[in-house]
Structure formats: structure tokens, C-alpha cells
Design an enzyme around this catalytic site. Structure first.
Site: not given
Ligand code: RIB
Length: 309
Positions: A256, A253
Site C-alpha cells: 500500500d 501495508a
Molecule cells: O494491506 C494491508 C491491509 O490489508 C491491512 O491494513 C488490512 O486492513 C488489510 O486490508
């Protein structure tokens, strides 16, 4: 709150099943792991959670996605609500279970992830009309590729029509049409995703390769390309923004968190040249702890790391 400061995330919600291992298993190998945990994840939900935490009272965050009618779905929505994210536009599928991800994390913080998408794929093109009211008045829309591609393409178009700045994290890596990429204002691939989009074999990318890669990607349609370079930071508009030196425990993540922080900074009106160090700092903090949403940093932590340079 000023509606113009709202961020909408369209994407996946997964329950992550995380196991720590000494090394990532090779094909056919059985290994012993330890420290099993269930941690809220999913690329979309991770972005929403981190944006909610970083945006605090100044930026509203709305999540659009789909979970199953089960305890994981309830838990994932609760995790987002706790971070201040509006989950009213998270659908509940009667047909499929909430998405899950099986994640191994090794002693160097590297991981392997397998996603069983489940209900995430039930977010359909037919749901895009209803997204209009969620997009309305917001400034930024965040997308990734863990929901049906046709839905992503249609929602991107709708977000553009509503005047939002669209940010696409092209993960998991896959080739994308020019038509889709033309609806992207800011594209944020890592090295592997960049090479996949360009139809090139995945290879090691160095900072010297970044300008040519970014230029080639911008020919595909996005207005701005931000190449994510892991611990080396990122490259955008001809400038290398170095990463922060930290001890990585788990890189899950990090990308993200980077996108969430980027969106929060831009929603607050920061210039890209200020938003990118902020995003690098947030991503760096996230790799110092285990888990996806569990590793999202607070605003204070990011400000403190930035002030230390
Ligand atoms: O980017 C990380 C995410 O990738 C994780 O949380 C997992 O769920 C996948 O979607």
C-alpha cells in the site's frame, strides 16, 4: 494547491487487530501471541494515509470509501484527517459495522490477514455518479480489491472518463475481467497476484521470471505493469529497480505504501524511472515498523534513504 496534483483513493478502511506471534498458526493449532494493538488499516485507507504523509502540502489526497456508524469508523476517519486526507467522500453505512482485519505478525515480519469487510462492501455502484465531482480535476486515482468488484469496475471507468491516470493494486488476489483491466493504466501486482491474474498456480517468482510475467500481464489490458517483488524491489518496462536492504519487522501495508508513494511521485510530475526508487524506499521504511498506517514514512525519511544510495 494545483488541483492537477490531487490523488483520489477509492477503497477500504479497516481497523486492524494486530497480534505478534512466534510463528503463524497452522490449521487447528492454538498458539500464544502477545502485544495486541488496534491500528488503523485497510488497503485503501493505508494508501490514502501514506500519500497524505508523503504528499504533504504539494499533493491533495481525497478518500472515497464506507465505514460503519461506530467508534472504529470515527477513528479511521480521524487517522486519515491527521495525515491531511480529505474524508468528506467517506460514506457511513447504517447497515454494517466498520471493516476489521485480524492480523498475525511473526518474528520474521511475515503476516497472515483475515478481513471482515463489513461496511466496505456497502460502497455501491449507485455511489459512483457522486464520485465524479471528487475525481474532477484530480490527476491520479488509486484502487484495490477490498470493496465490491462491481463498484471498483464502475469507478475505474468513471475515473478514466474524467481523464485520471488509474492505478490498480489487484489485492487481495483474484481473477479480473479484461474489461476491467482495460480501464487500468498502471497495474501493480505482487508475484502471487500476478500469477492469479494469469490463471497460473501460485509459485515462487524470481527476478528472471519478471520480464515474461510482466509481458503476459500487459496483454490483459493495462498500459503499464509494475511487478512488485517484495524485498527485491520491482520490475517495470524492462528494468529491475532493486529494493533497499532493511530489517523487516512487519510487512503489513508495504504494498500500500509503495502504491501511495508511486502516486505521489507521478502526481508531482516525476518520470516512472524516478517514481519507482521513491516507491521502493517508502515501502522499505514501512516494513521496519509494526502496523499499517502506523508504519507510513514521512517525506524526509524517504528522501534520506534515497540520498544514502
Ligand atoms: O494491506 C494491508 C491491509 O490489508 C491491512 O491494513 C488490512 O486492513 C488489510 O486490508
Amino acid at each position: 494547491m494545483d488541483a492537477q496534483r490531487a490523488i483520489v483513493v477509492v477503497g477500504s478502511l479497516n481497523m486492524d487487530f494486530v497480534v505478534s506471534v512466534e510463528h503463524l498458526p497452522a490449521p487447528g493449532e492454538t498458539i500464544l501471541g502477545h502485544g495486541f494493538q488496534m491500528i488503523p488499516g485497510g488497503k485503501g485507507a493505508n494508501q490514502a494515509c501514506a500519500a497524505g504523509k508523503l504528499g504533504g502540502r504539494s499533493v491533495a489526497v481525497r478518500m472515497i470509501g464506507c465505514v460503519g456508524q461506530d467508534v472504529f469508523g470515527d477513528h479511521l476517519k480521524a487517522s486519515l484527517s491527521a495525515a491531511g486526507v480529505d474524508v468528506n467522500a467517506v460514506h457511513v453505512s447504517r447497515a454494517n459495522a466498520t471493516g476489521v482485519a485480524l492480523i498475525w505478525v511473526d518474528g520474521h515480519g511475515q503476516n497472515s490477514i483475515v478481513v471482515a469487510s463489513g461496511a466496505n462492501m456497502d460502497l455501491a455502484v449507485q455511489d459512483v455518479d457522486a464520485m465524479r465531482k471528487v475525481f474532477r480535476g484530480a490527476r491520479i486515482a488509486l484502487f484495490q480489491l477490498e470493496t465490491a468488484l462491481a463498484t471498483v469496475a464502475s469507478a475505474l471507468r468513471r475515473a478514466k472518463e474524467e481523464g485520471l491516470t488509474t492505478i490498480l493494486d489487484p489485492a487481495p488476489a483474484q481473477p479480473l475481467s479484461i474489461e476491467l483491466l482495460r480501464c487500468v493504466d498502471i497495474l501493480t501486482p505482487n508475484e502471487g497476484e500476478a500469477l492469479t491474474l494469469l490463471g497460473r498456480p501460485v509459485a515462487r517468482v524470481t527476478i528472471e521470471d519478471a520480464p515474461a510475467l510482466a509481458e503476459a500481464l500487459s496483454q490483459l489490458g493495462p498500459r503499464t505493469v509494475i511487478l512488485k517483488l517484495g524485498e527485491s524491489g520491482c520490475f517495470a518496462e524492462g528494468v529491475h529497480y532493486p529494493g533497499f536492504a532493511v530489517k523487516a519487522i512487519d510487512t503489513t501495508a508495504a504494498g500500500d505504501t509503495f502504491n501511495a508513494a508511486l502516486a505521489v511521485a507521478l502526481a508531482e510530475g516525476k518520470k516512472l524511472s524516478d517514481a519507482l526508487p521513491f516507491a521502493n524506499a517508502a515501502a522499505a521504511i514501512s516494513v521496519t515498523r509494526l502496523g499499517a498506517q502506523a508504519s507510513a514514512p514521512s517525506r524526509d525519511e524517504v528522501e534520506t534513504l534515497l540520498a544514502a544510495i
